[in-house]
Structure formats: C-alpha cells, structure tokens
Write an enzyme that holds these catalytic residues in place. Structure first.
Site, PDB file in Angstrom:
ATOM      1  N   GLY A 278       0.851  -1.105  -0.127  1.00 14.05           N
ATOM      2  CA  GLY A 278       0.011   0.077   0.138  1.00 14.05           C
ATOM      3  C   GLY A 278       0.849   1.274  -0.096  1.00 14.05           C
ATOM      4  O   GLY A 278       0.192   2.321  -0.017  1.00 14.05           O
ATOM      5  N   GLU A 320       4.525  -6.295   1.560  1.00 14.54           N
ATOM      6  CA  GLU A 320       4.265  -6.521   0.189  1.00 14.54           C
ATOM      7  C   GLU A 320       3.839  -5.414  -0.514  1.00 14.54           C
ATOM      8  O   GLU A 320       2.872  -5.179  -1.116  1.00 14.54           O
ATOM      9  CB  GLU A 320       2.584  -7.313   0.345  1.00 14.54           C
ATOM     10  CG  GLU A 320       2.810  -8.789   0.981  1.00 14.54           C
ATOM     11  CD  GLU A 320       1.556  -9.509   1.570  1.00 14.54           C
ATOM     12  OE1 GLU A 320       1.491 -10.591   1.826  1.00 14.54           O
ATOM     13  OE2 GLU A 320       0.697  -8.636   1.537  1.00 14.54           O
ATOM     14  N   TYR A 364     -10.846   5.261 -10.680  1.00 15.48           N
ATOM     15  CA  TYR A 364     -10.658   5.773  -9.261  1.00 15.48           C
ATOM     16  C   TYR A 364     -10.443   7.511  -9.179  1.00 15.48           C
ATOM     17  O   TYR A 364     -10.117   7.869  -8.301  1.00 15.48           O
ATOM     18  CB  TYR A 364      -9.358   5.258  -8.732  1.00 15.48           C
ATOM     19  CG  TYR A 364      -9.245   3.865  -8.636  1.00 15.48           C
ATOM     20  CD1 TYR A 364     -10.108   3.168  -8.133  1.00 15.48           C
ATOM     21  CD2 TYR A 364      -8.136   3.178  -9.355  1.00 15.48           C
ATOM     22  CE1 TYR A 364      -9.899   1.637  -8.278  1.00 15.48           C
ATOM     23  CE2 TYR A 364      -7.800   1.762  -9.269  1.00 15.48           C
ATOM     24  CZ  TYR A 364      -8.764   0.829  -8.914  1.00 15.48           C
ATOM     25  OH  TYR A 364      -8.659  -0.451  -8.856  1.00 15.48           O
ATOM     26  N   CYS A 391     -15.518   3.701 -27.196  1.00 12.92           N
ATOM     27  CA  CYS A 391     -16.769   4.559 -27.279  1.00 12.92           C
ATOM     28  C   CYS A 391     -17.409   4.827 -25.896  1.00 12.92           C
ATOM     29  O   CYS A 391     -18.551   3.968 -25.430  1.00 12.92           O
ATOM     30  CB  CYS A 391     -17.722   3.480 -28.127  1.00 12.92           C
ATOM     31  SG  CYS A 391     -17.190   3.699 -29.839  1.00 12.92           S
ATOM     32  N   GLU A 392     -16.784   5.585 -25.120  1.00 12.73           N
ATOM     33  CA  GLU A 392     -17.387   6.218 -24.002  1.00 12.73           C
ATOM     34  C   GLU A 392     -16.944   7.405 -23.442  1.00 12.73           C
ATOM     35  O   GLU A 392     -15.566   7.601 -23.811  1.00 12.73           O
ATOM     36  CB  GLU A 392     -17.007   4.948 -23.008  1.00 12.73           C
ATOM     37  CG  GLU A 392     -17.344   5.074 -21.604  1.00 12.73           C
ATOM     38  CD  GLU A 392     -17.585   3.915 -20.832  1.00 12.73           C
ATOM     39  OE1 GLU A 392     -17.774   2.834 -21.385  1.00 12.73           O
ATOM     40  OE2 GLU A 392     -17.359   3.786 -19.586  1.00 12.73           O
TER      41      GLU A 392
END
Ligand code: LLP
Length: 463
Positions: A278, A320, A364, A391-392
């Site tokens: 993180g 991690e 996000y 297409c968005e």
C-alpha cells in the site's frame, strides 16, 4: 484514534484528491524525476530516451500504444526494498500490480519473494522458476483447486481469509499428507489512503477476519487445533497509495495486541507478522512518497516498540509492496491521433489507447502526468485532456494536464507511473488489443509481454 475523516473508499483502490489542476509547469519540456523512471531523459534532439533507447525508435519497432518498462529501475527499486528491510525481514512483491515471467526472474535474482492472489499468478510465478517456498498465496475466495495446487507446489505460506478457508486449507493439506504454513489475515479497523487514515472498531469490507468482537482470536484458536496447518503469523493490509505511516502504526499496535493475546491464551509466540503493501508513489509532481529505507525504519521501530511493551519477542516482519516497486518504472507511450480544441474549455487530445490500457482514471479518478516525448516544443501551455479511442465519454487517461499548444497528430506523448495496475487491469473493451510491455535496459529493448492480436481475440471466440 480517528484521524481526519476521508471519503470512504474501497480499501483496495486509492482515493485520490478531488480533480483540480495546478498552474502550468514553468518548463513543459522538463521531466520531473519524481514521476519518471530512473533512466528517462531527453537526448540532444529533444527526444525522450529510456535505458538509452529513444522513444521514437521504440514506437517504430514495437508500435503504440506500448507500456515501456525501465528494467534497471525495476531492479534498483526491488533491491532498495530488499536492502532496506535487511536479512531479518522479507519483501514480497505484490504480483497483482504487474506480473510477467521476466518480472518473476528479476525478483528472484534480486532476492525478493512474491505475493500471488490467483491460480493464474501462481502459474506465472512457478513457470518462471520462483521457488515455491518464496511464494505467499492470497485471496478471499481461493478455489479448492487453487489451494490444492498451492499446497502441492509447496508455497511458503497461504494467507487464510475466512473461517471456512481455515478448515478448507487444513483439510486439503491433510489429505495430501502436508502441514501447510499459514498466516491469518485480520482486519484491524484501520483504513488508509494517501495522507489520511481512519481507525474504526468495525470495518465493512470483504477481506480478512475482524479483530473486533474476538473473531480473529477465535480464528487463531481454530487454526491451532488443525493438524493440516502450521500457523506462523498474522497478516494485515490497510489500504493503497498511502503516504502517512500512522495508519501502519495503529495496525501494528493492534496486530501485536493479538500476538500478546495468543501468547497469554495458548502459551505460544507466533514468529511472523506481515503488514501488507500500500505504499504510495508519485503520479504527479504534487506527490511526495517515502523512500524504502524510511518505511523500513518506521515499520521496524513501530513493531519493536510495540513488542517490547507487550514483552514479546519481535517477530519477523514482512511487507508486500507492489505499486511502490513497479509503478514508477514504466510509462505508456501513445501516438496522438486528433487534437480537438473546445473554445473556453480545454483541448481534447485523442490517443491510440485509452481506458482499456489504463482504467485507473475512470475507475478511481486517479491523477496522472503527461509529456510530449518525441520532440521538445517552445509553444505555450494548453490545458489538455488526454482521452482514448473507446466508445465512452468517461474514457479519460489524463483528466487535466498541460501540453504544448502546437501538439499535433503523429506526436508521441507518454504517461508516466503506469507500471502498476495498468497492464494488470487492462481489458479488451471495444475489442481493442492490449498493448505490449517492452522492457529496456542498457540500450537493449525486448518485448516481455507481446501485443495482443486479432487472432488472440478470435481464438477465444469459438463461434
Ligand atoms: N498485499 C495485499 C494483501 C494487497 O491486497 C495488496 C493490494 C498489496 C499487498 C499491494 O498493494 P500496493 O503496494 O500495490 O498498493 N487496483 C488498485 C489497487 C488495488 C490494490 C489491491 N491490493 C489501483 O489501481 O490503485
């Protein structure tokens, strides 16, 4: 314990600040080393190079869009984490950020371990020769088949995520005549994102077993009773893209508290704790990430202090990091297709990729930087939005960024810090083909994940 509240967001996605852009940079041709891979620079012609190779050559040879990864930088960051944590701790690279067989080999050579969270990641790790004992297997719903494969392979640890999984893994291991090393993942009531964290008594999310209400202690009780398991530690992961160490401090305090409870109840001191990943990286010049040695020092001090006050032997710590190792090492290279100024608003710059190679902006509201890399420019800044070819209308790669006003079709632009969670979350939306990953080192480039082809698409479509 509660710090400033932050918008509740998914623990596994970062919550980035509200989208607003800062003033144009003083020099649009400058490349901030904070966001670009280590060997990135401009050559005397103004072309950006990485590992000694001009992006113009790379585009010609491998096409665009392409993820371009600086292998020397990847290895250097992996080594920095390894060195910072030293021989008394373990660094497990989180494969979900980006995994390929070349990456597995680099990690193996640099002395890192690997966190995998699916059968596919496990298969990639094993096929590239990562020793199974250096693999940790994660996931909140591992299938029986995945568990069996992991146990048979001899993975170093399975991280248990639920009461059912404790029994499931124990049963599978026992039926194979094995005793599986395992950690229990607990949720400590801390959720951190970027500069803030919140500490609560209870958390509403799918991962781990809550510390609250004695559930984690009960999980430990059950795991200790099962012959198929060797319980070696407790695991906690508190969020993503974190800059503030105080969330880890609260988490370590609570994990050590559980170790103490275990000692008092069962007379055993579990030898390992894992504080998860993180750690944040710089996506824009406004971000200020910590160096691995600062993080290692902070975490080991916190754990040592907590253990001393609980009169426990300090357990072996593991972490991690995924994003913090691979994130800054790659950029996505695009060719500009159209430049569309909208009066009084901004200029839309369409590139040959989009949300299929970087979903993070749409998903996000992530912020990225962008630069013109095939040449320098003396033109003034224009407020641009870099969009893809899907297409968005939400197909945005960089929401607000300044690019030179003379930007034109055919120019190459690059978005830095796309090494983590871009290729690994890429899709085939609109049947757009996923870009290759090209690794560059010491003047040599090679494809480590090839570009998808129409044949690849059609092979899956059985008609
Ligand atoms: N360990 C565990 C148990 C995790 O769940 C994760 C990330 C990591 C380590 C590695 O976290 P990192 O150091 O890479 O932040 N797709 C999202 C991020 C999801 C993270 C999921 N778990 C994104 O693009 O921001």
């Amino acid at each position: 314990m509660s710090r400033s509240a932050h918008p509740a967001g998914p623990r596994h996605a970062d919550v980035l600040p509200e989208g607003h852009y800062s003033a144009p940079p003083a020099d649009l041709n400058a490349l901030d080393p904070k966001v670009w891979a280590q060997t990135v620079e401009r050559d005397t012609d103004g072309v950006v190079t990485v590992g000694g190779r001009p992006v113009t050559e790379l585009a010609e040879e491998y096409g665009t869009p392409a993820y371009v990864l600086d292998e020397a930088d990847f290895r250097a960051r992996a080594r920095a984490w390894r060195t910072a944590f030293g021989a008394d701790a373990d660094v497990f690279y989180a494969g979900k950020a980006f995994l390929s067989r070349a990456v597995v080999r680099w990690l193996e050579e640099e002395g890192l371990n690997l966190d995998v969270c699916s059968g596919g990641e496990l298969a990639t790790a094993l096929s590239a020769g990562m020793p199974a004992e250096r693999i940790a297997f994660h996931g909140n719903n591992k299938s029986a088949e995945e568990i069996e494969r992991a146990v048979r392979a001899g993975v170093g640890r399975i991280v248990l995520d639920s009461f059912q999984e404790i029994v499931r893994v124990a049963h599978i291991a026992e039926s194979l005549g094995r005793r599986q090393r395992a950690q229990i993942r607990i949720t400590v009531g801390v959720e951190a994102h970027t500069h803030e964290f919140i500490a609560t008594a209870h958390e509403d999310q799918k991962f781990g077993i809550p510390l609250a209400g004695g559930q984690a202690a009960e999980a430990v009780r059950r795991a200790l009773r099962l012959d198929g398991l060797e319980l070696v530690g407790i695991h906690s992961h508190i969020g993503s893209q974190i800059f503030d160490m105080s969330g880890f401090e609260v988490a370590a305090h609570r994990v050590v508290g559980l170790l103490k409870e275990i000692r008092d109840e069962h007379g055993i001191e579990l030898p390992e704790i894992d504080l998860g990943g993180g750690l944040g990286i710089a996506y824009t010049s406004d971000d200020d990430p910590r160096e691995p040695h600062e993080i290692a020092k902070a975490l080991s001090e916190i754990v040592t202090r907590e253990c001393e006050s609980a009169r426990l032997r300090t357990p072996r710590i593991s972490v991690e990091p995924g994003r913090a190792i691979v994130g800054p090492t790659a950029f996505t290279l695009y060719e500009v297709g159209t430049v569309k100024p909208l009066d009084g608003l901004r200029t839309y710059v369409s590139v040959d990729g989009g949300m299929s190679d970087n979903i993070r902006t749409a998903l996000y509201d992530a912020e990225y930087s962008v630069a013109l890399v095939s040449r320098t420019s003396d033109a003034g800044p224009m407020l641009a939005r870099v969009v893809g070819k899907h297409c968005e209308s939400g197909d945005i790669v960089v929401k607000d960024a300044f690019l030179p006003a003379d930007l034109a079709p055919g120019d190459l632009i690059a978005v830095p810090a796309t090494g983590a969670y871009c290729r690994s979350m890429a899709s085939n939306y609109n049947h757009v083909l996923r870009p290759p990953v090209v690794a560059v080192r010491d003047g040599q480039a090679r494809v480590i994940v090839r570009r998808e082809t129409e044949e690849d698409l059609l092979r899956l479509d059985v008609g």
